[in-house]
Write an enzyme that holds these catalytic residues in place. Structure first.
Site, PDB file in Angstrom:
ATOM      1  N   LYS A  13      61.112 -19.564  68.637  1.00 39.62           N
ATOM      2  CA  LYS A  13      60.660 -19.933  69.985  1.00 39.62           C
ATOM      3  C   LYS A  13      59.336 -19.228  70.309  1.00 39.62           C
ATOM      4  CE  LYS A  13      64.457 -18.405  71.974  1.00 39.62           C
ATOM      5  NZ  LYS A  13      65.182 -17.962  70.778  1.00 39.62           N
ATOM      6  N   ARG A  88      69.315 -20.160  79.741  1.00 38.84           N
ATOM      7  CA  ARG A  88      70.212 -19.882  78.614  1.00 38.84           C
ATOM      8  C   ARG A  88      71.655 -20.200  78.968  1.00 38.84           C
ATOM      9  NH1 ARG A  88      66.840 -15.924  75.813  1.00 38.84           N
ATOM     10  NH2 ARG A  88      67.828 -15.434  73.841  1.00 38.84           N
ATOM     11  N   ARG A 127      61.844  -9.382  60.712  1.00 36.83           N
ATOM     12  CA  ARG A 127      60.885  -9.465  61.819  1.00 36.83           C
ATOM     13  C   ARG A 127      60.381  -8.083  62.255  1.00 36.83           C
ATOM     14  NH1 ARG A 127      62.274 -12.542  67.125  1.00 36.83           N
ATOM     15  NH2 ARG A 127      64.195 -11.362  66.909  1.00 36.83           N
ATOM     16  N   ARG A 160      62.805  -4.612  66.430  1.00 39.57           N
ATOM     17  CA  ARG A 160      63.552  -4.633  67.687  1.00 39.57           C
ATOM     18  C   ARG A 160      64.954  -4.058  67.490  1.00 39.57           C
ATOM     19  NH1 ARG A 160      62.771 -10.623  70.132  1.00 39.57           N
ATOM     20  NH2 ARG A 160      64.991 -10.375  70.459  1.00 39.57           N
ATOM     21  N   ARG A 171      74.535 -12.216  68.850  1.00 41.73           N
ATOM     22  CA  ARG A 171      73.565 -13.073  69.570  1.00 41.73           C
ATOM     23  C   ARG A 171      73.778 -14.536  69.207  1.00 41.73           C
ATOM     24  NH1 ARG A 171      68.285 -10.199  67.709  1.00 41.73           N
ATOM     25  NH2 ARG A 171      67.201 -11.978  68.617  1.00 41.73           N
TER      26      ARG A 171
HETATM   27  P1  AP5 Z   1      60.452 -15.714  66.598  1.00 43.65           P
HETATM   28  O1  AP5 Z   1      59.355 -16.653  66.919  1.00 43.65           O
HETATM   29  O2  AP5 Z   1      60.294 -14.279  66.963  1.00 43.65           O
HETATM   30  O3  AP5 Z   1      61.852 -16.312  67.107  1.00 43.65           O
HETATM   31  P2  AP5 Z   1      62.490 -16.359  68.569  1.00 43.65           P
HETATM   32  O4  AP5 Z   1      63.231 -17.650  68.666  1.00 43.65           O
HETATM   33  O5  AP5 Z   1      61.460 -16.060  69.607  1.00 43.65           O
HETATM   34  O6  AP5 Z   1      63.536 -15.184  68.408  1.00 43.65           O
HETATM   35  P3  AP5 Z   1      64.052 -14.123  69.462  1.00 43.65           P
HETATM   36  O7  AP5 Z   1      64.836 -13.117  68.671  1.00 43.65           O
HETATM   37  O8  AP5 Z   1      62.929 -13.633  70.316  1.00 43.65           O
HETATM   38  O9  AP5 Z   1      65.037 -14.979  70.289  1.00 43.65           O
HETATM   39  P4  AP5 Z   1      66.170 -14.481  71.178  1.00 43.65           P
HETATM   40  O10 AP5 Z   1      66.466 -15.709  71.943  1.00 43.65           O
HETATM   41  O11 AP5 Z   1      67.320 -13.871  70.492  1.00 43.65           O
HETATM   42  O12 AP5 Z   1      65.517 -13.234  71.938  1.00 43.65           O
HETATM   43  P5  AP5 Z   1      64.865 -13.057  73.373  1.00 43.65           P
HETATM   44  O13 AP5 Z   1      63.780 -12.091  73.253  1.00 43.65           O
HETATM   45  O14 AP5 Z   1      64.607 -14.380  74.011  1.00 43.65           O
HETATM   46  O15 AP5 Z   1      60.718 -15.846  65.008  1.00 43.65           O
HETATM   47  C1  AP5 Z   1      61.668 -15.012  64.365  1.00 43.65           C
HETATM   48  C2  AP5 Z   1      61.097 -14.511  63.025  1.00 43.65           C
HETATM   49  O16 AP5 Z   1      60.952 -15.626  62.149  1.00 43.65           O
HETATM   50  C3  AP5 Z   1      59.704 -13.862  63.132  1.00 43.65           C
HETATM   51  O17 AP5 Z   1      59.623 -12.801  62.219  1.00 43.65           O
HETATM   52  C4  AP5 Z   1      58.741 -14.999  62.726  1.00 43.65           C
HETATM   53  O18 AP5 Z   1      57.540 -14.500  62.161  1.00 43.65           O
HETATM   54  C5  AP5 Z   1      59.600 -15.742  61.706  1.00 43.65           C
HETATM   55  N1  AP5 Z   1      59.326 -17.183  61.632  1.00 43.65           N
HETATM   56  C6  AP5 Z   1      59.209 -18.060  62.669  1.00 43.65           C
HETATM   57  N2  AP5 Z   1      59.007 -19.313  62.203  1.00 43.65           N
HETATM   58  C7  AP5 Z   1      59.016 -19.219  60.841  1.00 43.65           C
HETATM   59  C8  AP5 Z   1      58.889 -20.167  59.782  1.00 43.65           C
HETATM   60  N3  AP5 Z   1      58.711 -21.474  60.018  1.00 43.65           N
HETATM   61  N4  AP5 Z   1      58.983 -19.724  58.502  1.00 43.65           N
HETATM   62  C9  AP5 Z   1      59.182 -18.389  58.241  1.00 43.65           C
HETATM   63  N5  AP5 Z   1      59.303 -17.447  59.188  1.00 43.65           N
HETATM   64  C10 AP5 Z   1      59.230 -17.858  60.476  1.00 43.65           C
HETATM   65  O19 AP5 Z   1      66.083 -12.395  74.167  1.00 43.65           O
HETATM   66  C11 AP5 Z   1      66.573 -11.111  73.809  1.00 43.65           C
HETATM   67  C12 AP5 Z   1      67.790 -10.786  74.655  1.00 43.65           C
HETATM   68  O20 AP5 Z   1      67.409 -10.726  76.050  1.00 43.65           O
HETATM   69  C13 AP5 Z   1      68.946 -11.793  74.616  1.00 43.65           C
HETATM   70  O21 AP5 Z   1      69.803 -11.559  73.508  1.00 43.65           O
HETATM   71  C14 AP5 Z   1      69.624 -11.542  75.963  1.00 43.65           C
HETATM   72  O22 AP5 Z   1      70.442 -10.395  75.897  1.00 43.65           O
HETATM   73  C15 AP5 Z   1      68.457 -11.232  76.884  1.00 43.65           C
HETATM   74  N6  AP5 Z   1      67.956 -12.454  77.565  1.00 43.65           N
HETATM   75  C16 AP5 Z   1      66.747 -13.075  77.376  1.00 43.65           C
HETATM   76  N7  AP5 Z   1      66.651 -14.165  78.158  1.00 43.65           N
HETATM   77  C17 AP5 Z   1      67.811 -14.246  78.870  1.00 43.65           C
HETATM   78  C18 AP5 Z   1      68.322 -15.173  79.816  1.00 43.65           C
HETATM   79  N8  AP5 Z   1      67.638 -16.259  80.185  1.00 43.65           N
HETATM   80  N9  AP5 Z   1      69.565 -14.946  80.317  1.00 43.65           N
HETATM   81  C19 AP5 Z   1      70.278 -13.855  79.959  1.00 43.65           C
HETATM   82  N10 AP5 Z   1      69.867 -12.959  79.040  1.00 43.65           N
HETATM   83  C20 AP5 Z   1      68.647 -13.146  78.504  1.00 43.65           C
HETATM   84 MG    MG Z   2      61.245 -14.551  71.067  1.00 42.16          MG
END
Ligand code: AP5
Ligand code: MG
Length: 218
Positions: A13, A88, A127, A160, A171
């Site tokens: 994402k 979410r 990552r 992270r 997750r």
């Molecule tokens: P990356 O682009 O970083 O993926 P991402 O989908 O952004 O992953 P996140 O871990 O950030 O998602 P998440 O939803 O768990 O975390 P968030 O921060 O939103 O890519 C991942 C890796 O793959 C990278 O190393 C990248 O380089 C690599 N990659 C990407 N594409 C590739 C490809 N095509 N080929 C090879 N490699 C590739 O949320 C964290 C926490 O916050 C949640 O768990 C929750 O506790 C809380 N939270 C956040 N939002 C809410 C909400 N709305 N409600 C309640 N709790 C929330």
């Molecule tokens: Mg992210």
């Protein structure tokens, strides 16, 4: 253009949103990044959010919804935005509909990013993120030029806390239970644009752009 980007943890994402925000001059609103900034700043919101994030659980809707509402009222959102990691839950999606209908507006498209779970686990394990500018790297697929130093700003690159394998399992479970139902919720509204990110991320971006074109948005 007002977009949501939806997908499992580690599906890409943030990676996709970063490309799209540059290309279409959108504000990029990542709820995960906002929580991490609050954790770093030791704010009351950060302290509370950390207790959920460390367990792979969702931060309660009551905290998250008001935080996003405040963010959407900031000036940079007037030009359009991409919501990354919000909504979410169905309750968050309904609250978003309500916030936007008060402004006589709505979401134009929901980008659904698809990646197999095994690929996700491998990517998340590798990552690394820049603590200064938030740029995302991967020790296996996209390493920094100098070890642990951000190519873009020279900041320190770190892993992270919630990227430990056992937290990633939690997750993923949270995602399937609470967030995956949103795909059906938005499909019924005709808003879904799919991007397959199992291979090169450029392939995913190209598919998304085709979908946006088909909807007459670009
Ligand atoms: P990356 O682009 O970083 O993926 P991402 O989908 O952004 O992953 P996140 O871990 O950030 O998602 P998440 O939803 O768990 O975390 P968030 O921060 O939103 O890519 C991942 C890796 O793959 C990278 O190393 C990248 O380089 C690599 N990659 C990407 N594409 C590739 C490809 N095509 N080929 C090879 N490699 C590739 O949320 C964290 C926490 O916050 C949640 O768990 C929750 O506790 C809380 N939270 C956040 N939002 C809410 C909400 N709305 N409600 C309640 N709790 C929330
Ligand atoms: Mg992210």
């Amino acid at each position: 253009m007002k977009l949501i980007i939806l997908g499992a943890p580690g599906s890409g994402k943030g990676t996709s949103a970063t490309v799209l925000r540059e290309e279409f001059s959108l504000a990029h609103i990542s709820t995960g990044d906002i929580f991490r900034a609050n954790i770093k700043g030791n704010t009351p919101l950060g302290i509370e959010a950390k207790s959920y994030i460390d367990k792979g659980q969702l931060v309660p809707d009551s905290l998250t919804i008001s935080m996003v509402e405040d963010r959407l009222n900031q000036d940079d959102c007037a030009k359009g935005y991409i919501l990354d990691g919000f909504p979410r839950t169905i309750a968050q999606a309904e609250a978003l509909d309500e916030m936007l209908s008060k402004k006589n507006t709505g979401i134009d498209a929901v980008l659904s990013i698809v990646v197999d779970d095994e690929e996700i686990k491998a990517r998340v394990a590798g990552r690394r993120v820049c603590e200064k500018c938030g740029a995302s790297y991967n020790v296996n697929f996209k390493p920094t030029k100098v070890e642990n130093v951000c190519d873009l700003c020279g900041g320190k690159v770190y892993q992270r806390d919630d990227d430990k394998p056992e937290t990633v399992e939690a997750r993923l479970k949270t995602y399937y239970k609470n967030t995956q139902p949103l795909i059906d919720f938005y499909d019924k509204k005709g808003l879904i644009v799919e991007g397959d990110n199992n291979k090169d991320s450029q392939i995913c971006i190209d598919q998304i752009k085709e979908g946006l074109k088909a909807k007459g948005l670009i």
